[in-house]
Design a protein around this motif. Structure first.
Motif, PDB file in Angstrom:
ATOM      1  N   LEU A  24      44.386  37.975  40.343  1.00 19.45           N
ATOM      2  CA  LEU A  24      44.448  38.532  41.804  1.00 19.45           C
ATOM      3  C   LEU A  24      44.552  40.079  41.811  1.00 19.45           C
ATOM      4  O   LEU A  24      43.998  41.035  42.382  1.00 19.45           O
ATOM      5  CB  LEU A  24      45.315  37.986  42.791  1.00 19.45           C
ATOM      6  N   VAL A  27      41.463  41.821  40.484  1.00 16.62           N
ATOM      7  CA  VAL A  27      40.580  41.873  41.762  1.00 16.62           C
ATOM      8  C   VAL A  27      41.018  43.109  42.607  1.00 16.62           C
ATOM      9  O   VAL A  27      40.045  43.662  43.121  1.00 16.62           O
ATOM     10  CB  VAL A  27      40.641  40.544  42.670  1.00 16.62           C
ATOM     11  N   ASP A  28      42.229  43.310  42.891  1.00 17.70           N
ATOM     12  CA  ASP A  28      42.730  44.201  43.798  1.00 17.70           C
ATOM     13  C   ASP A  28      42.524  45.487  43.216  1.00 17.70           C
ATOM     14  O   ASP A  28      41.812  46.382  44.132  1.00 17.70           O
ATOM     15  CB  ASP A  28      44.280  44.253  44.117  1.00 17.70           C
ATOM     16  N   LEU A  50      42.883  46.349  53.162  1.00 15.56           N
ATOM     17  CA  LEU A  50      43.259  45.960  51.878  1.00 15.56           C
ATOM     18  C   LEU A  50      44.552  46.351  51.560  1.00 15.56           C
ATOM     19  O   LEU A  50      45.324  45.558  51.095  1.00 15.56           O
ATOM     20  CB  LEU A  50      42.271  46.934  50.968  1.00 15.56           C
ATOM     21  N   LYS A  55      45.921  37.243  52.416  1.00 19.64           N
ATOM     22  CA  LYS A  55      46.172  36.151  51.275  1.00 19.64           C
ATOM     23  C   LYS A  55      45.473  36.083  50.033  1.00 19.64           C
ATOM     24  O   LYS A  55      45.782  35.487  49.308  1.00 19.64           O
ATOM     25  CB  LYS A  55      45.994  34.673  52.022  1.00 19.64           C
ATOM     26  N   ARG A  56      44.171  37.050  50.293  1.00 20.39           N
ATOM     27  CA  ARG A  56      43.311  36.895  49.243  1.00 20.39           C
ATOM     28  C   ARG A  56      42.797  35.506  48.889  1.00 20.39           C
ATOM     29  O   ARG A  56      42.349  35.024  47.636  1.00 20.39           O
ATOM     30  CB  ARG A  56      43.795  37.422  47.918  1.00 20.39           C
ATOM     31  N   ARG A  58      39.976  33.522  49.421  1.00 20.00           N
ATOM     32  CA  ARG A  58      38.678  33.428  48.980  1.00 20.00           C
ATOM     33  C   ARG A  58      38.570  33.944  47.600  1.00 20.00           C
ATOM     34  O   ARG A  58      37.937  33.364  46.704  1.00 20.00           O
ATOM     35  CB  ARG A  58      37.793  34.232  49.618  1.00 20.00           C
ATOM     36  N   ALA A  59      39.400  35.144  47.213  1.00 16.17           N
ATOM     37  CA  ALA A  59      39.267  35.740  45.814  1.00 16.17           C
ATOM     38  C   ALA A  59      40.099  34.355  45.080  1.00 16.17           C
ATOM     39  O   ALA A  59      39.680  34.245  43.832  1.00 16.17           O
ATOM     40  CB  ALA A  59      40.018  36.921  45.689  1.00 16.17           C
ATOM     41  N   ALA A  81      36.017  39.898  43.742  1.00 14.64           N
ATOM     42  CA  ALA A  81      36.202  41.072  44.393  1.00 14.64           C
ATOM     43  C   ALA A  81      35.139  41.048  45.518  1.00 14.64           C
ATOM     44  O   ALA A  81      35.299  41.592  46.649  1.00 14.64           O
ATOM     45  CB  ALA A  81      36.021  42.059  43.567  1.00 14.64           C
ATOM     46  N   GLU A  84      35.731  38.696  48.518  1.00 13.46           N
ATOM     47  CA  GLU A  84      36.819  39.508  49.339  1.00 13.46           C
ATOM     48  C   GLU A  84      36.497  40.375  49.884  1.00 13.46           C
ATOM     49  O   GLU A  84      36.771  40.852  51.309  1.00 13.46           O
ATOM     50  CB  GLU A  84      38.065  39.711  48.353  1.00 13.46           C
ATOM     51  N   ARG A 104      47.031  41.565  59.949  1.00 10.56           N
ATOM     52  CA  ARG A 104      47.980  41.735  58.612  1.00 10.56           C
ATOM     53  C   ARG A 104      49.237  42.278  58.906  1.00 10.56           C
ATOM     54  O   ARG A 104      49.605  43.247  58.259  1.00 10.56           O
ATOM     55  CB  ARG A 104      47.191  42.205  57.498  1.00 10.56           C
TER      56      ARG A 104
END
Ligand code: FPP
Ligand code: MG
Length: 336
Positions: A24, A27-28, A50, A55-56, A58-59, A81, A84, A104
């Motif tokens: 993760l 990915v970020d 972002l 929660k991320r 899906r990633a 990525a 997301e 968020r």
């Protein structure tokens, strides 16, 4: 901001927990890098949600699905990525349509910079996701094309409402599957696909993601009624304000009115009104939370989560499978 720990911190298998956390983070890094642009306002607005966290989910699902093949395959991070990015792009647009102020735990992009910037920065994220997808091959492009179509159609269907004579519950469940199930199915499918998992596993992730996606959206709709903004990071009651009937309201409308229950009668009067007045809106939310229809909606969500679990039970036993089983429960009962 959300106070609940990200669910991947609760993964008991240490090696897998580290792998998902590292995945993760990668990915970020990829999303921040890919959303850079020389136009400062575009970059800041595109990275706003972002940077606010999220929660991320899906990633993480893409990374978990990849555990059923070669989890280290270079395309896995890119595939995560991409989903997301699509998700965040859709939130930019969704918040414009819902006139939402907070997401968020921070002001939405539209609240901060206005609708035009929010739409443009959402488009920009979508363009960036397309650029990354192009590197993932024809099969992923095909899967993404149909998921994106369903995502947009689902949102349009929600806006349009049920056709005359159409069962509102059937309509609602189609909206839920299309606007949320489609992308979560894509997350699982592409994770398994780019990791080279067996085609049966790829198919299982498609079914699982679609079902889990429904659970996720049903729980989101419950949270919209009963959630605490301090943990959900969103304003409560957006659906009621927008006149969008979600499962508890639809189940309530399907029940016969109870003339002996003043709370039931009052709630029906409020729901038939505009709910633009803050006091009425708050009263409707409280009455709905305590109505039997709300409990029925919760039970429906739990039954969908059980269906999702049944799909996971067909997968080979491994630490990732245990996490997916837990995820069904987490998605159904989430508070953020
Ligand atoms: C959240 O629903 C919204 C979605 C799941 C899909 C939104 C899709 C679009 C706006 C179509 C455009 C798509 C792209 C890719 C640009 P919600 O309002 O019920 O959830 P919320 O409580 O998180 O706002
Ligand atoms: Mg919304």
């Amino acid at each position: 901001m959300t106070t609940a720990p990200p669910y991947w911190h609760t993964i008991r298998h240490r090696k897998l927990r580290t792998r998902i956390a590292e995945g993760l983070a990668a990915v970020d890094a990829m999303m921040f890098d890919s959303s850079k642009t020389e136009q400062p306002l575009l970059a800041t607005s595109a990275q706003h949600l972002l940077a606010a966290g999220g929660k991320r989910f899906r990633a993480a699902l893409t990374l978990l699905a990849a555990q059923f093949g070669d989890a280290e395959a270079p395309a896995v991070i890119k595939a995560a990525a991409v989903v997301e990015f699509i998700h965040v792009a859709s939130l930019h647009h969704d918040d414009v349509m819902d006139q939402a102020h907070v997401r968020r735990g921070v002001p939405t992009v539209n609240a901060r910079w206005g609708n035009r910037i929010a739409v443009r920065s959402g488009d920009f994220l979508l363009a960036r996701s397309a650029q990354l997808t192009a590197e993932l091959g024809a099969e992923v492009i095909r899967a993404q094309r149909s998921a994106l179509t369903r995502l947009v159609q689902g949102q349009a269907l929600e806006l349009q409402g049920p056709r005359p004579g159409e069962d509102p519950l059937t309509h609602y469940l189609k909206v839920v599957s299309d606007k949320t199930g489609s992308l979560i199915a894509l997350a699982g499918r592409t994770g398994a696909m780019v990791a080279g998992a067996h085609p049966d596993i790829v198919e299982a992730f498609d079914t699982f993601g679609e079902t889990l996606g429904r659970v996720f959206q049903l729980a989101d709709d419950l949270l919209d009624i009963s959630g605490n903004p301090a943990s959900s990071g969103k304003t409560a009651g957006t659906d009621l304000r927008q006149g969008v009937d979600t499962l508890p309201v639809l189940l309530l409308r399907a029940l016969p009115p109870d003339p002996h229950d003043p709370a039931d009668s009052r709630l029906r009067v409020l729901l038939d009104g505009s709910l633009h007045n803050d006091h009425d809106h708050q009263e409707a939310l409280e009455l709905l939370c305590n109505h039997a229809a709300f409990q029925q909606a919760r039970e429906y969500t739990t039954r969908e989560a059980i269906k999702a679990r049944q799909v996971v039970m067909e997968l080979p036993r491994c630490p990732a499978r245990t996490v997916l089983l837990d995820l069904c429960q987490t998605a159904a009962t989430r508070i953020a």
